[in-house]
Design an enzyme around this catalytic site. Structure first.
Site, PDB file in Angstrom:
ATOM      1  N   LYS A   1     -67.541 -40.247  42.188  1.00 28.04           N
ATOM      2  CA  LYS A   1     -67.030 -41.047  43.300  1.00 28.04           C
ATOM      3  C   LYS A   1     -68.091 -42.065  43.698  1.00 28.04           C
ATOM      4  O   LYS A   1     -69.304 -41.822  43.564  1.00 28.04           O
ATOM      5  CB  LYS A   1     -66.645 -40.173  44.486  1.00 28.04           C
TER       6      LYS A   1
ATOM      7  N   SER B   1     -60.593 -37.584  49.681  1.00 28.64           N
ATOM      8  CA  SER B   1     -60.278 -37.566  51.123  1.00 28.64           C
ATOM      9  C   SER B   1     -61.521 -37.658  51.996  1.00 28.64           C
ATOM     10  O   SER B   1     -61.639 -36.991  53.022  1.00 28.64           O
ATOM     11  CB  SER B   1     -59.448 -36.330  51.480  1.00 28.64           C
ATOM     12  N   HIS B   2     -62.440 -38.503  51.577  1.00 34.47           N
ATOM     13  CA  HIS B   2     -63.621 -38.791  52.376  1.00 34.47           C
ATOM     14  C   HIS B   2     -63.457 -40.131  53.095  1.00 34.47           C
ATOM     15  O   HIS B   2     -64.433 -40.846  53.331  1.00 34.47           O
ATOM     16  CB  HIS B   2     -64.871 -38.811  51.494  1.00 34.47           C
ATOM     17  N   PHE B   3     -62.226 -40.471  53.436  1.00 33.50           N
ATOM     18  CA  PHE B   3     -61.952 -41.747  54.094  1.00 33.50           C
ATOM     19  C   PHE B   3     -62.604 -41.776  55.478  1.00 33.50           C
ATOM     20  O   PHE B   3     -62.770 -40.742  56.140  1.00 33.50           O
ATOM     21  CB  PHE B   3     -60.450 -42.014  54.168  1.00 33.50           C
TER      22      PHE B   3
END
Length: 555
Positions: free
Chosen positions: A377, A477-479
């Site tokens: 990522k 889902s590290h928004f």
């Protein structure tokens, strides 16, 4: 096994593959004796408190526990309890947890306008209830970039770690992955550490040795039970303001309207003459959404929904960002123990993690697939997006556009990261877990056959890494963002232009700290609880004086 036949079983699991990367597993866990956790349906129509926290999640739970040491605190959590819920706690029900799409499911699915399938938490404990459990601190530089005092941040990290962080037991696959990272030049070997250090390392985990998941909700054990109330199934509808039309005063937040599970309306208000506040900890989607529903946001956008404008704040919802991720699937001749992320490779610009097994046993039940996933990522993507309302219902997801790879530098970093992943896969350390005739190019083509999102496909995505990055972008889902420090909130996390209102969660971040943000979010909840509770300003000089006074007092 031929590419075509292998892709059949994997494509059926496409929407859930990357979710396991951040979602992990655990076994049943008994509920602690939290007598202060109640259902919103049992709450009075109106109640009064010193602090009202909207969101009992990753930051909200430690924040509430800390503030309750001195003040009367109310927590409004739209989800249910993580304790005793088999969909949250049992490995066998893991996929059901993600696929469970009722209005009360712990993981709420949404699809960004970019076509990427995502999840947001809806459970006491927040994202710590549905993530992969990997625990790694923000770097010291990131802590300073956030404007935080490193000493108090370190103390706050330790406060979290004493209760719910453990050393993982490495499996053969994760040990081989770590050796593969080192062989591919991802060095040095940093061993086991919570610290954020370039190279390869073993991180902490929120799964204990018996396989139980520990969540931010566990930090409520630190709360004063006489001064805290946590309401479940309490969905905030809007923030109440006074002085909305005042000429010389800022609008002042004084309460929150919320609904219980049956749809009954309640109000929580700040006590008269209290110096308390309303604090939003509803997450990177929930906090900007609630601000807009309450009249704080871009004026034209709010008026298009008939919302009375309390404050024209065009930066609410602006700058929301997700860290794009891509994976390679690696079929193995031998079964692999199912594990969440335990090892990470940290390089300038990107991170690499892995997980194993899961697909066949958990999704298809036919044991046709066995192997692992290795993914990367981007650490700090430059591409930014925006969040807007879809309607006036706070239960619904807002519209989110992340604009993945609109900045060319992000695409270059993704290609570099995938090239490193390919080198790791090609190392001797991982050779025992691979079929000998499957090249990394074959694995790229295999993984490219997965249907993992709703994005258009290009014929070159099996050969071009640039196209592969774009077409097969996934999420951990590290928004974050949407209420950024310096744009929507000040450096004390107060909403700029209104009084009595703060935001303390990932929506305030301009980057996702550490390899995985849960450690920093829990730290931030504790950190701000200490400072707010003790009336300390956020400047480093003020904090240093507070820490010095605290040290002298303790002698």
């Amino acid at each position: 096994m031929e590419l075509e036949s292998q892709s059949m079983f994997i494509s059926a699991a496409a929407a859930a593959i990357i979710i396991f990367f951040f979602n992990g597993f655990c076994f049943a866990q008994n509920s602690p004796a939290f007598g202060f956790v109640k259902h919103a349906a049992d709450a009075p129509r109106v109640s009064y408190h010193d602090y009202i926290i909207v969101g009992g999640g990753t930051a909200g739970c430690p924040l509430a526990a800390t503030l309750s040491e001195r003040f009367d605190v109310l927590v409004l959590e739209r989800g249910g309890s993580p304790y005793g819920n088999p969909n949250v706690s049992n490995l066998a029900s893991f996929v059901e947890n993600l696929a469970y799409l009722t209005p009360t499911s712990p993981a709420q699915r949404f699809v960004s306008e970019d076509g990427v399938i995502n999840r947001r938490a809806r459970c006491l404990g927040g994202g710590t209830c549905i993530n992969g459990g990997f625990y790694s601190r923000a770097s010291r530089q990131e802590v300073m970039d956030m404007g935080l005092n490193p000493k108090l941040a370190d103390q706050s990290f330790q406060w979290v770690e004493r209760e719910l962080v453990f050393w993982p037991q490495l499996t053969e696959w994760t040990s081989a992955f770590k050796a593969g990272l080192l062989a591919a030049g991802v060095t040095p070997d940093n061993g086991f550490t919570y610290e954020h250090l370039d190279g390869a390392k073993v991180g902490g985990t929120t799964f204990d040795r018996t396989g139980h998941r520990h969540t931010a909700a566990d930090l409520l054990k630190y709360a004063n039970p006489a001064r805290i109330t946590v309401l479940l199934r309490a969905t905030a509808q809007r923030i109440l303001f006074r002085n909305v039309t005042g000429q010389h005063k800022n609008p002042q937040a004084y309460g929150v309207v919320y609904k219980d599970k049956a749809g009954n309306i309640h109000e929580a208000r700040l006590k008269d003459f209290s110096a308390g506040e309303i604090i939003l900890s509803a997450g990177a989607l929930g906090s900007p959404q609630l601000l807009m529903l309450s009249g704080v946001g871009p004026e034209d956008h709010l008026k298009s929904f008939g919302i009375e404008v309390v404050l024209d704040q065009p930066m609410v919802g602006h700058g929301i960002t997700d860290n794009p991720s891509n994976i390679f699937a690696v079929p193995s001749p031998e079964p692999l123990t199912i594990t969440p992320a335990q090892v990470v490779g940290i390089q300038p610009g990107y991170y690499m993690e892995t997980l194993t097994g899961f697909l066949a046993a958990a999704l298809l039940g036919d044991n046709s697939f066995q192997g692992g996933l290795i993914g990367e990522k981007l650490a700090k993507p430059l591409s930014r997006g925006y969040l807007r309302l879809k309607n006036l219902d706070p239960e619904d997801n807002p519209s989110v556009t992340y604009n993945y790879f609109t900045e060319p530098e992000d695409l270059r970093t993704c290609v570099e990261a995938l090239q490193t992943v390919m080198r790791v896969i090609d190392t001797q350390a991982l050779s025992q877990f691979r079929y000998p005739n499957q090249t990394v190019e074959y694995l790229q083509a295999l993984t490219a056959s997965l249907v993992v999102n709703n994005r258009a496909r290009n014929g070159q995505d099996a050969t071009s890494l640039e196209q592969y990055c774009r077409d097969h972008v996934l999420t951990l889902s590290h928004f974050h963002g949407g209420c950024e420090v310096g744009k929507v909130v000040d450096h004390e996390y107060r909403v700029i232009g209104v009084d009595g209102l703060r935001v303390i969660d990932a929506s305030t971040f301009s980057f996702s700290p550490g390899t995985n943000p849960q450690a920093t979010l829990m730290m931030l909840g504790r950190y701000m609880g200490v400072l707010i509770g003790n009336g300390v300003l956020i400047g480093n000089d003020d904090i240093q004086k507070y820490l010095a006074d605290l040290y002298l007092f303790s002698q």
